[in-house]
Write an enzyme that holds these catalytic residues in place. Sequence first.
Site, PDB file in Angstrom:
ATOM      1  N   ASP A  40       0.833  -1.198   0.000  1.00 21.86           N
ATOM      2  CA  ASP A  40       0.000   0.000   0.000  1.00 21.86           C
ATOM      3  C   ASP A  40       0.869   1.250   0.000  1.00 21.86           C
ATOM      4  O   ASP A  40       0.598   2.220  -0.699  1.00 21.86           O
ATOM      5  CB  ASP A  40      -0.896   0.027   1.244  1.00 21.86           C
ATOM      6  N   SER A  89     -31.801 -11.645   8.847  1.00 22.82           N
ATOM      7  CA  SER A  89     -31.755 -10.525   9.772  1.00 22.82           C
ATOM      8  C   SER A  89     -31.973 -11.061  11.183  1.00 22.82           C
ATOM      9  O   SER A  89     -32.036 -12.269  11.383  1.00 22.82           O
ATOM     10  CB  SER A  89     -32.782  -9.472   9.389  1.00 22.82           C
ATOM     11  N   LYS A 123     -23.878  -3.974  17.863  1.00 26.88           N
ATOM     12  CA  LYS A 123     -24.567  -4.068  16.574  1.00 26.88           C
ATOM     13  C   LYS A 123     -24.171  -2.851  15.752  1.00 26.88           C
ATOM     14  O   LYS A 123     -24.586  -1.735  16.026  1.00 26.88           O
ATOM     15  CB  LYS A 123     -26.079  -4.116  16.788  1.00 26.88           C
ATOM     16  N   ASP A 125     -23.980  -0.167  12.973  1.00 26.56           N
ATOM     17  CA  ASP A 125     -25.014   0.429  12.135  1.00 26.56           C
ATOM     18  C   ASP A 125     -24.439   0.782  10.769  1.00 26.56           C
ATOM     19  O   ASP A 125     -24.116   1.924  10.482  1.00 26.56           O
ATOM     20  CB  ASP A 125     -25.564   1.679  12.830  1.00 26.56           C
ATOM     21  N   ARG A 144     -26.415  -7.601   0.920  1.00 22.83           N
ATOM     22  CA  ARG A 144     -27.432  -8.490   1.437  1.00 22.83           C
ATOM     23  C   ARG A 144     -28.614  -8.574   0.471  1.00 22.83           C
ATOM     24  O   ARG A 144     -29.205  -9.620   0.286  1.00 22.83           O
ATOM     25  CB  ARG A 144     -27.897  -7.961   2.792  1.00 22.83           C
ATOM     26  N   GLU A 179     -20.116  -6.237   8.467  1.00 22.89           N
ATOM     27  CA  GLU A 179     -20.738  -4.938   8.263  1.00 22.89           C
ATOM     28  C   GLU A 179     -19.723  -3.949   7.703  1.00 22.89           C
ATOM     29  O   GLU A 179     -18.622  -3.831   8.237  1.00 22.89           O
ATOM     30  CB  GLU A 179     -21.241  -4.446   9.631  1.00 22.89           C
ATOM     31  N   TYR A 231     -18.304 -10.655  11.277  1.00 13.82           N
ATOM     32  CA  TYR A 231     -18.935 -11.265  12.446  1.00 13.82           C
ATOM     33  C   TYR A 231     -19.666 -12.579  12.201  1.00 13.82           C
ATOM     34  O   TYR A 231     -20.138 -13.208  13.129  1.00 13.82           O
ATOM     35  CB  TYR A 231     -19.881 -10.276  13.135  1.00 13.82           C
ATOM     36  N   LYS A 319     -31.895  -3.633  20.996  1.00 12.39           N
ATOM     37  CA  LYS A 319     -31.721  -2.284  20.469  1.00 12.39           C
ATOM     38  C   LYS A 319     -31.626  -1.265  21.604  1.00 12.39           C
ATOM     39  O   LYS A 319     -32.271  -1.422  22.642  1.00 12.39           O
ATOM     40  CB  LYS A 319     -32.892  -1.926  19.546  1.00 12.39           C
ATOM     41  N   CYS A 413     -61.480  12.563   0.755  1.00 11.45           N
ATOM     42  CA  CYS A 413     -60.067  12.416   0.400  1.00 11.45           C
ATOM     43  C   CYS A 413     -59.526  13.755  -0.111  1.00 11.45           C
ATOM     44  O   CYS A 413     -60.055  14.304  -1.072  1.00 11.45           O
ATOM     45  CB  CYS A 413     -59.897  11.342  -0.667  1.00 11.45           C
ATOM     46  N   CYS A 431     -59.780   6.288   1.541  1.00 10.45           N
ATOM     47  CA  CYS A 431     -60.377   6.924   0.368  1.00 10.45           C
ATOM     48  C   CYS A 431     -61.031   5.834  -0.476  1.00 10.45           C
ATOM     49  O   CYS A 431     -60.461   4.763  -0.672  1.00 10.45           O
ATOM     50  CB  CYS A 431     -59.274   7.619  -0.420  1.00 10.45           C
ATOM     51  N   CYS A 437     -58.086   7.668  -7.761  1.00 15.74           N
ATOM     52  CA  CYS A 437     -57.466   8.638  -6.852  1.00 15.74           C
ATOM     53  C   CYS A 437     -55.988   8.736  -7.212  1.00 15.74           C
ATOM     54  O   CYS A 437     -55.262   7.745  -7.141  1.00 15.74           O
ATOM     55  CB  CYS A 437     -57.623   8.186  -5.402  1.00 15.74           C
TER      56      CYS A 437
END
Length: 690
Positions: A40, A89, A123, A125, A144, A179, A231, A319, A413, A431, A437
Amino acid sequence: MKNISELTAEEAKTELEYLAREIAKADSAYYQNDDPYLSDADYDRLKHRNAEIEARFPDLIRTDSPSKRVGAEVKSGFSKIAHRFPMLSLGDVFSIEEVKDFIRGVKRFLNTSEEIDFMSEPKIDGLSFSARYENGIFVQGATRGDGTTGEDITANLKTIRQLPLHLENAPEILEIRGEVYMSKKDFLELNERYEKEGKKTFANPRNAAAGSLRQLDPRITAERKLSLFAYTWGEVSQRVWESQKDFFDHLNTWGFPTNPNNVLCHSTDEIESSFNRLMEIRATLPYDIDGVVYKVNSIALQERLGFLTRTPRWAIAHKFPAEQALTIIKNIRIQVGRTGALTPVADLEPVNVGGVIVAHATLHNEDEIKRKDIRIGDTVIIQRAGDVIPQIVAVRTDKRPIGATEFIFPEICPQCGAHAIREEDEAVRRCTGGLSCPAQAIERMIHFVSRDGFDIAGLGDKIIEDFYHEGILKTPADIFTLEKRNRGGDDLFSAGDGLHLERKEGWGKKSVQNLFAAINAKRSISLPRFIYALGIRQVGAATALLLAKNYGRFDTFMTDMLNRETGRLIAIDGIGASMALDMVEFFREPHNLDIINRLLTEIRVENYVDNTRYDSPIAGKTIVFTGTLEQMTRSEAKAKAQSLGAKVAGSVSAHTDFVIMGTDAGSKAAKARELGIRILSEREFIELIS
Ligand code: IVH
């Protein structure tokens, strides 16, 4: 090497030519052949020298200069990759009580009272990836996607320097999953730069990571700083680890980054303290986490526990509590959804909730507004949990201004003027305008092309809305005739009475061609996506998948629906009478049938190919369990049967193939005898499947 300030123009030219060639060679070795020969640091040195010479001799910058390109070529679209093992999931829980329930459930399933070890992991994000290695060489990367099929992001993943491209002592086939994320710092720097350049900024690091990884042009991915944690795994030719902990050790020897806060817990107390600790250090971590994942440590136990439809039974996501803020309701307006539901939405004084600017919140329905006594002008507490639309938790009535006005829910509506009716026992007012519509017609098309449906990114909400109002797209079927209607003659852009989208403001030949290419790429569609895209009430992605698995072909499903034959439907575990009714209703509507028939002349719906084992003696069979089992719990037996491709039904009918009878079997066994269905004892069942 000569100092740059001493280079003559002639020398600079020669050296730039040399550098362009060398860097291209290194890029090709790195990106195309999996065989980087430069470190690198050496690579960066070449790039750096190139940039410096260019800075001094801007006139000599080559058209093929390495400063203008990074890595592999642009692709015209992502190709799809079918995951050999679905990318699942996790089930969500929000309190330690629910975590305890989960642990109790695991023990009950395994019929043990002993403590079980769990791995506790932050977890992350970001967005998940799968990296496939064959004989220790990275060969393929995928997103995924819908869990079954992902996008080919091989070139993009390769630009992430943390991903090892060669593994020593790895199984012949090895899929590593984890992730991809953007650190908080890199996110802020990227946004700052974009802000300066007048570009659209990203809402949060997760979006930035997703936007960077899912780039058709991997050079853009290479410019963005992405990181990753590994993971879990997908397909493996030979599993050489016995536990999740053991797996992490292997990951580390192979050179994958793993999260330093992963810890092994031996008791519920340890699990709880791992959660509290992460809550505390959350803000100081260099990346976003949105909870903690607990996984049964032993792989043997994981295998016994198996999977529910989309989530493992051996893991759960705990969570973090939702983040809250105070703000003011500026206005309340009504949105009309795909199924005609009138949803009140609050426009808010924009406020920062846990790093995201929130300007709107859903109010759900008219009862909710009454119940919480929400008025325009009120100060409210709002919260955001994960990707969920922000919600109003409560009104601070102590801060209510004198003029705060009550909201009167319309009975007409606001989009089309048709009556909006609320059925008895229903919370929602709908409606009655149907597809006349505009709001419903537009929302339906937006749903049709959405991620889990036809996934046509080129047809954004705004375009659909404009095209609808201009009469260019009225129903989803019109999407696939767009190209034909655009031409006046045989040639795509010839004169004549075609639509000539390329002449519209903001469009050109290139963008119109791109749009048609994106649409044409979807002329063949998987069955679950097709069913989902139709937009049948209550039929989300999970239900569409169940239907696809069960019916295999669209025509079989449609014939049943047209004949109002719901027996097979209701026998599916997870589909109830009310859903079945909505499906039949959908196919009774002539307008819907017209759209389907027109669609089917333009596109091909692929039959569903199941990834579960179909060589087992119970594959495709419908099984009913009754009575108490001795060797395994009922849930375990059910899961086992499903993993071998069987359908497990709750009641015996003419469709049943086997009834597995435990002790104390009751009426189901009697019914099976009556219908002449094969009855197996638990022992016979185990013999059959082993
Ligand atoms: S395990 C079958 N471990 O959370 C196991 N997932 O809701 C599947 N995630 O799609 C995933 N950190 O994107 C696992 N330490 C971790 C994770 C993690 C983040 C994400 C992942 C997954 C989602 C599940």
